[in-house]
Motif scaffolding. Structure first.
Motif, PDB file in Angstrom:
ATOM      1  N   SER A  46       2.103   6.777  -6.958  1.00 45.01           N
ATOM      2  CA  SER A  46       1.056   7.713  -7.394  1.00 45.01           C
ATOM      3  C   SER A  46       1.325   9.150  -6.972  1.00 45.01           C
ATOM      4  CB  SER A  46      -0.306   7.268  -6.857  1.00 45.01           C
ATOM      5  OG  SER A  46      -0.352   7.349  -5.444  1.00 45.01           O
TER       6      SER A  46
ATOM      7  N   LEU B 133       3.504  -3.721  -8.837  1.00 40.32           N
ATOM      8  CA  LEU B 133       3.772  -2.297  -9.058  1.00 40.32           C
ATOM      9  C   LEU B 133       4.163  -2.036 -10.504  1.00 40.32           C
ATOM     10  CD1 LEU B 133       5.829  -1.454  -5.840  1.00 40.32           C
ATOM     11  CD2 LEU B 133       3.439  -0.867  -6.293  1.00 40.32           C
TER      12      LEU B 133
ATOM     13  N   ASP C 233       0.832  -1.208   0.000  1.00 39.89           N
ATOM     14  CA  ASP C 233       0.000   0.000   0.000  1.00 39.89           C
ATOM     15  C   ASP C 233       0.870   1.264   0.000  1.00 39.89           C
ATOM     16  OD1 ASP C 233      -2.337  -1.445  -0.028  1.00 39.89           O
ATOM     17  OD2 ASP C 233      -2.748  -1.211   2.126  1.00 39.89           O
TER      18      ASP C 233
ATOM     19  N   ALA D 256       2.542   1.701  -3.363  1.00 37.96           N
ATOM     20  CA  ALA D 256       1.598   2.190  -4.371  1.00 37.96           C
ATOM     21  C   ALA D 256       1.368   3.691  -4.208  1.00 37.96           C
ATOM     22  CB  ALA D 256       0.284   1.423  -4.264  1.00 37.96           C
TER      23      ALA D 256
END
Length: 212
Positions: A169, A194, A162, A165
């Motif tokens: 982003s 990923l 998490d 990620a």
């Protein structure tokens, strides 16, 4: 004698994971894994790092006397690295150092996903001290304690994935660097999940140490 990966903490299972990753990265290379049995169970922050240094340096000296071709400090904080390099005649590198340089050699901007927030300033200082601050996005803490990587790897993977990620982003990066030796076992899973390269310090060090 070949190359020695020294785990500065006393958790032997982590040494086994490190050694497995190193051997997978360079099949046929002669790697040994040593555990600092007098070190703390995990290195989380500067206090643990300071406690780990004296027994670590004893092992570095032992490896050097035994004729090691090179030594790798298998802690992402690069615990005791400067002192170890002054002590040994053979090359000594850290897994954090190796990961940062692999990313820089590719011209990648990277974020580090580490364990607890106490490690963040140490890792940032190491990156800037290596002259590689221009490649850094952020150092992010996943709030996963080091030993949880051994005790509950599935839950640890979910939290690290998490955070990685979010790094992809939010940070404008080309790669994610895994900020703990104990994350080596998660590398393959994270690479599958990923959209950017994932750099593991143990793998990086195994590939670089022979070049020195």
């Amino acid at each position: 004698m070949g190359y020695v990966f020294i785990n500065p903490n006393s958790t032997a299972a982590m040494t086994d994971q490190v050694l497995a990753m190193a051997r997978a990265a360079r099949p046929g290379a002669l790697f040994e894994g040593w555990t600092s049995t007098l070190g703390p169970a995990a290195i989380q922050g500067s206090e643990d790092g300071a406690a780990a240094v004296p027994p670590l340096l004893d092992l570095v000296a032992q490896a050097d006397r035994a004729g090691a071709a090179g030594v790798v400090i298998a802690c992402f904080d690069d615990t005791g690295l400067d002192a170890a390099r002054r002590l040994a005649r053979c090359p000594v590198i850290g897994i954090g150092q190796a990961a940062f340089h692999i990313a820089a050699l590719r011209g990648w901007r990277f974020s580090v996903v580490t364990t607890l927030s106490v490690s963040v300033p140490i890792i940032k200082d190491n990156i800037h001290g290596s002259g590689l601050g221009g490649h850094l996005g952020r150092v992010r803490a996943s709030a996963v304690p080091v030993l949880a990587l051994e005790e509950d790897p599935d839950a640890a993977f979910a939290r690290i994935a998490d955070e990685a990620a979010r790094a992809v982003s939010e940070d404008g990066i080309d790669a994610v660097v895994l900020g703990c030796a104990g994350m080596a076992r998660l590398t393959g899973h994270l690479r599958a999940s990923l959209p950017v390269p994932v750099i593991d310090g143990v793998e990086s060090a195994a590939r670089l140490i022979a070049a020195l």
